[in-house]
Design a protein around this motif. Structure first.
Motif, PDB file in Angstrom:
ATOM      1  N   GLY A 393      30.237  35.051  40.245  1.00 33.67           N
ATOM      2  CA  GLY A 393      31.294  35.930  40.742  1.00 33.67           C
ATOM      3  C   GLY A 393      30.848  36.962  41.738  1.00 33.67           C
ATOM      4  N   GLU A 394      29.598  37.373  41.632  1.00 33.35           N
ATOM      5  CA  GLU A 394      29.074  38.408  42.530  1.00 33.35           C
ATOM      6  C   GLU A 394      27.574  38.189  42.633  1.00 33.35           C
ATOM      7  N   PRO A 395      26.958  38.841  43.632  1.00 29.57           N
ATOM      8  CA  PRO A 395      25.497  38.802  43.652  1.00 29.57           C
ATOM      9  C   PRO A 395      24.941  39.516  42.414  1.00 29.57           C
ATOM     10  N   ASP A 417      22.238  31.346  38.290  1.00 29.35           N
ATOM     11  CA  ASP A 417      23.093  32.228  39.097  1.00 29.35           C
ATOM     12  C   ASP A 417      23.896  31.291  39.987  1.00 29.35           C
ATOM     13  N   THR A 418      25.160  31.097  39.636  1.00 23.41           N
ATOM     14  CA  THR A 418      25.950  30.044  40.275  1.00 23.41           C
ATOM     15  C   THR A 418      26.871  30.619  41.343  1.00 23.41           C
ATOM     16  N   GLN A 421      33.347  29.299  44.791  1.00 21.11           N
ATOM     17  CA  GLN A 421      34.572  30.012  45.147  1.00 21.11           C
ATOM     18  C   GLN A 421      35.789  29.234  44.659  1.00 21.11           C
ATOM     19  N   THR A 422      36.934  29.919  44.660  1.00 22.21           N
ATOM     20  CA  THR A 422      38.185  29.237  44.349  1.00 22.21           C
ATOM     21  C   THR A 422      38.280  27.966  45.204  1.00 22.21           C
ATOM     22  N   ASP A 512      31.324  34.326  53.331  1.00 22.33           N
ATOM     23  CA  ASP A 512      30.205  35.107  52.790  1.00 22.33           C
ATOM     24  C   ASP A 512      29.048  35.161  53.782  1.00 22.33           C
ATOM     25  N   ARG A 527      30.996  39.449  51.163  1.00 25.68           N
ATOM     26  CA  ARG A 527      32.037  38.920  52.032  1.00 25.68           C
ATOM     27  C   ARG A 527      31.977  39.569  53.413  1.00 25.68           C
ATOM     28  N   ARG A 538      38.810  38.755  43.339  1.00 23.58           N
ATOM     29  CA  ARG A 538      38.967  38.865  44.788  1.00 23.58           C
ATOM     30  C   ARG A 538      40.250  39.583  45.126  1.00 23.58           C
TER      31      ARG A 538
HETATM   32  C1  WTA Z   1      31.403  35.790  45.333  1.00 22.03           C
HETATM   33  C2  WTA Z   1      34.643  32.851  41.850  1.00 22.03           C
HETATM   34  C3  WTA Z   1      27.013  36.068  44.925  1.00 22.03           C
HETATM   35  C4  WTA Z   1      31.334  35.333  46.779  1.00 22.03           C
HETATM   36  C5  WTA Z   1      33.915  31.637  41.321  1.00 22.03           C
HETATM   37  C6  WTA Z   1      32.427  34.286  46.838  1.00 22.03           C
HETATM   38  C7  WTA Z   1      29.117  35.259  44.456  1.00 22.03           C
HETATM   39  C8  WTA Z   1      33.474  34.876  45.942  1.00 22.03           C
HETATM   40  C9  WTA Z   1      28.576  34.397  43.469  1.00 22.03           C
HETATM   41  C10 WTA Z   1      34.395  33.834  45.371  1.00 22.03           C
HETATM   42  C11 WTA Z   1      27.159  34.441  43.233  1.00 22.03           C
HETATM   43  C12 WTA Z   1      30.723  34.095  43.599  1.00 22.03           C
HETATM   44  N1  WTA Z   1      26.429  35.284  43.994  1.00 22.03           N
HETATM   45  N2  WTA Z   1      28.324  36.081  45.182  1.00 22.03           N
HETATM   46  N3  WTA Z   1      26.572  33.709  42.295  1.00 22.03           N
HETATM   47  N4  WTA Z   1      29.599  33.693  42.955  1.00 22.03           N
HETATM   48  N5  WTA Z   1      30.444  35.047  44.488  1.00 22.03           N
HETATM   49  O1  WTA Z   1      37.110  32.703  44.660  1.00 22.03           O
HETATM   50  O2  WTA Z   1      31.621  36.416  47.635  1.00 22.03           O
HETATM   51  O3  WTA Z   1      37.074  34.378  42.769  1.00 22.03           O
HETATM   52  O4  WTA Z   1      32.908  34.060  48.143  1.00 22.03           O
HETATM   53  O5  WTA Z   1      35.489  32.460  42.873  1.00 22.03           O
HETATM   54  O6  WTA Z   1      32.731  35.527  44.903  1.00 22.03           O
HETATM   55  O7  WTA Z   1      35.302  34.406  44.454  1.00 22.03           O
HETATM   56  P1  WTA Z   1      36.337  33.497  43.694  1.00 22.03           P
END
Ligand code: WTA
Length: 659
Positions: A393-395, A417-418, A421-422, A512, A527, A538
């Motif tokens: 979800g985030e770094p 650390d996965t 994105q949607t 990103d 982002r 988001r």
């Molecule tokens: C961020 C969530 C860093 C990124 C699954 C992406 C991450 C956005 C990571 C998508 C990670 C998701 N490391 N950043 N492991 N995973 N992101 O669509 O900015 O809700 O573009 O999907 O979350 O968010 P979304």
């Protein structure tokens, strides 16, 4: 690989410390073939049959990929299947009907276990009820439910009859629900009377009622009675009680509708660069294959595991990794309704302990909170059942990563650390826990078969250590097929920037920025578009700014993200009022109310900063980047290109005062 005391071996390299997975993990890993990256590469796109072969197909596919209409790619497109069949029926047929499918942990300490047989029965009954209400194949059914079992049941019932679902996060407002139902022209809604947040009962139905008022279409609504006497409600015209409906269809079964692999499984709205949320369209075959494969290869899920993704099904993470991925593999998926700190800060660890959870998946925001609360809370419980940890979800920076591994994983669980994105549907960048070395702070290499690159604005690969744009060159099965709002927007949002349509060269842009190291490990930074990631949610700055601009007396607003001392992102709103309107407490509360009404409490700013003007370029563009730097207390670059550079000092003083 050397194993010491059951821990993984740590080596230091110029790019930071590297950890190899413990041998004990590798020995049992679903995927431990060191040549897997290479095998996928040399055999692309056929390599993806490995994912598709985890599913049961009604009609097998012959074609893996069709790319003649790029960027509208088609995967396994002559195959047919049903997602609910894959998540339920086939597990009954293989003799696993008494195996737990969902273990639900309610907010008030209630617990419910659904075996695959139980889930099958409920999904069938509700599918029969939906049909009876008039839901036909391809009708979009909106689901506006909190984390109660009826949510995945409703999703699977839709999947069974070939009706795409559009789940709207329960915490979003009535307006947000109405916007999404309107955009999808959805005539069916599944909601509930209310739900508990901490100790209090919240009314969900009144939000749903308000959303319906503004809609042009007639809406048939099913209401789940979650709160009983705590939230009495009356049903109006075109409203049905969920449990009464299911009782009416008790014992009925519905033949799963055989869907083409490319038929839409669901629609998920997400924030984008404009005010209007984007309706991301996911396919049945490619999506399910990709989530099943990553659940298997990245999360290492086995049918006999108890697996827990502590996310909300209202977002993509919950769709892919609470519902579809784990159920397709026939495992036990834990579903938790509450928050990590209620009734106490050891709530999650109590659940892990009691359910003997094997694999645990959460977000960096949560991990940073655990770290702040200290190791005593997890220390109260036996977490030795855990084998693998994941984050999304985030770094995540190395400190919380290491803390997670040490204090939750007992030092011997690999951490994945996965990144995804949607729009990617499923994980796209991560280490494979049975294959790859881990580098805390870096998501890892692209998964086998994912052609991710970090490039500069000219499209050239950046050098190791440099920052660039995260893009994906070749298609992948779980990718969004289009936007419900139209193909054109799909192309402009994701493909236009780095593709050359004349040469038929297509490249997906994630929005990103990232860095890549000499081993090809990717660190995602954040982002570059107008999206703020708050606790893994988001939020579009334009949507929030629009809600502020709706308030009487507001002239202009700009919204940015600020990283607080815990490392979490908060929203800062800069607002200028009309000349005759003094900024005061009443306008501040009107702004907060407007945001809650338009989006929901998650979009509430941490600070509202009033300023006589917003900093602008000579062409009149608001300099958001500068406002972000001010919010983050960073040194400001050259401000001479501004039309009104004098305003910057004033804003800095205002922000300084506020904190
Ligand atoms: C961020 C969530 C860093 C990124 C699954 C992406 C991450 C956005 C990571 C998508 C990670 C998701 N490391 N950043 N492991 N995973 N992101 O669509 O900015 O809700 O573009 O999907 O979350 O968010 P979304």
């Amino acid at each position: 690989m050397v194993e010491r005391n059951g821990r993984s071996h740590e080596t230091s390299t110029p790019s930071g410390s590297t950890l190899s997975p413990p041998d004990s993990f590798v020995e049992q890993a679903n995927v431990a073939d060191p040549a897997i990256h290479e095998r996928f590469e040399t055999n692309w796109p056929d390599c993806w049959t490995r994912a598709a072969d985890l599913l049961s197909w009604d009609d097998p596919y012959d074609t893996v990929l069709e790319d003649d209409d790029a960027p509208f790619y088609r995967w396994f497109s002559d195959g047919r299947l049903n997602a609910a069949y894959n998540c339920l029926d086939r597990h009954l047929e293989s003799g696993r009907k008494n195996h737990a499918a969902i273990r639900w942990e309610g907010k008030q300490g209630e617990r419910r276990t659904y075996t695959y047989q139980d889930l099958y029965v409920e999904v069938n009954e509700f599918a029969a009820a939906l049909r009876d209400l008039g839901v036909e194949e391809d009708d979009v059914v909106t689901i506006y439910l909190p984390m109660i079992p009826e949510l995945p049941i409703a999703m699977l019932a839709c999947a069974r009859i070939g009706a795409p679902h559009s789940v709207v996060f329960a915490g979003l407002s009535a307006d947000a629900l109405a916007t999404r139902m309107d955009a999808a022209n959805s005539e069916f809604l599944i909601t509930c009377d209310g739900y508990y947040r901490r100790g209090d009962a919240f009314n969900q139905k009144s939000k749903a009622d308000n959303a319906r008022i503004g809609l042009e279409q007639d809406v048939r609504t099913v209401v789940v009675d979650r709160l009983g006497d705590d939230m009495p409600h009356v049903l109006g015209d075109d409203e049905w009680d969920y449990h009464e409906l299911c009782a009416e269809f008790a014992g009925e079964t519905v033949e799963p509708v055989s869907r083409n692999a490319e038929d839409m499984l669901f629609l998920m709205y997400t924030s984008g660069t404009t005010g209007q949320p984007k309706g991301v369209v996911h396919s049945t075959g490619g999506y399910l294959a990709h989530v099943a494969w990553t659940s298997h290869a990245v999360l290492d899920i086995k049918p006999e595991d108890t697996y827990w993704c502590a996310a909300d099904i209202g977002w993509i993470t919950g769709h892919s990794y609470i519902v579809y991925g784990p159920l397709a593999l026939g495992t036990t998926t834990v579903m938790y309704e509450g928050t990590p700190d209620y009734p106490d800060r050891d709530r999650l660890w109590e659940i892990v302990d009691r359910n003997a959870v094997d694999v645990f998946y959460t977000a960096p925001t949560a991990i940073r909170a655990f770290m702040k609360w200290g190791p005593d809370y997890p220390g109260r419980h036996d977490l030795s059942s855990l084998r693998l940890l994941g984050t999304v979800g985030e770094p995540i920076s190395p400190r919380p990563w290491n803390w997670y591994r040490e204090h939750i994983g007992g030092g011997n669980c690999p951490v994945v650390d996965t990144w995804w994105q949607t729009e990617t549907g499923a994980v796209a960048i991560s280490t494979l826990p049975g294959v790859d070395e881990m580098k805390p702070g870096s998501a890892g290499p692209p998964l086998p078969g994912i052609d991710a690159h970090v490039i500069d604005s000219q499209g050239e690969a950046v050098k190791p250590g440099e920052t660039g744009y995260l893009t994906i060159a070749r298609p992948w099965p779980g990718m969004a097929r289009t936007l419900y709002d139209g193909d054109e927007r799909f192309v402009t949002e994701y493909w236009q920037r780095f593709s050359d349509p004349d040469a038929d060269e297509w490249r997906y842009f994630s929005g990103d920025t990232a860095r890549i190291d000499e081993d090809g490990y990717i660190t995602v930074l954040g982002r570059v578009d107008d999206v703020i990631n708050v606790s893994g949610h988001r939020l579009g700055t334009m949507e929030i700014e629009g809600a502020i601009a709706d308030v009487d007396g507001v002239a202009e607003a700009a919204v940015v993200g600020r990283s607080n001392e815990t490392g979490n992102t908060e929203i800062y709103a800069y607002v200028s009022t009309e000349r005759e309107r003094e900024p005061d407490a009443s306008i501040r509360s009107a702004i907060l109310e407007s945001i809650e009404a338009a989006i929901g409490p998650i979009a509430r700013p941490a600070e509202v900063i009033f300023t006589p003007e917003l900093p602008k370029t000579r062409s009149g563009k608001i300099m958001r980047r500068l406002l972000e730097d001010v919010a983050n207390g960073e040194e400001l670059g050259d401000t001479s290109a501004l039309r009104n550079p004098e305003i910057v000092g004033e804003i800095q003083a205002e922000v300084g005062d506020g904190s």
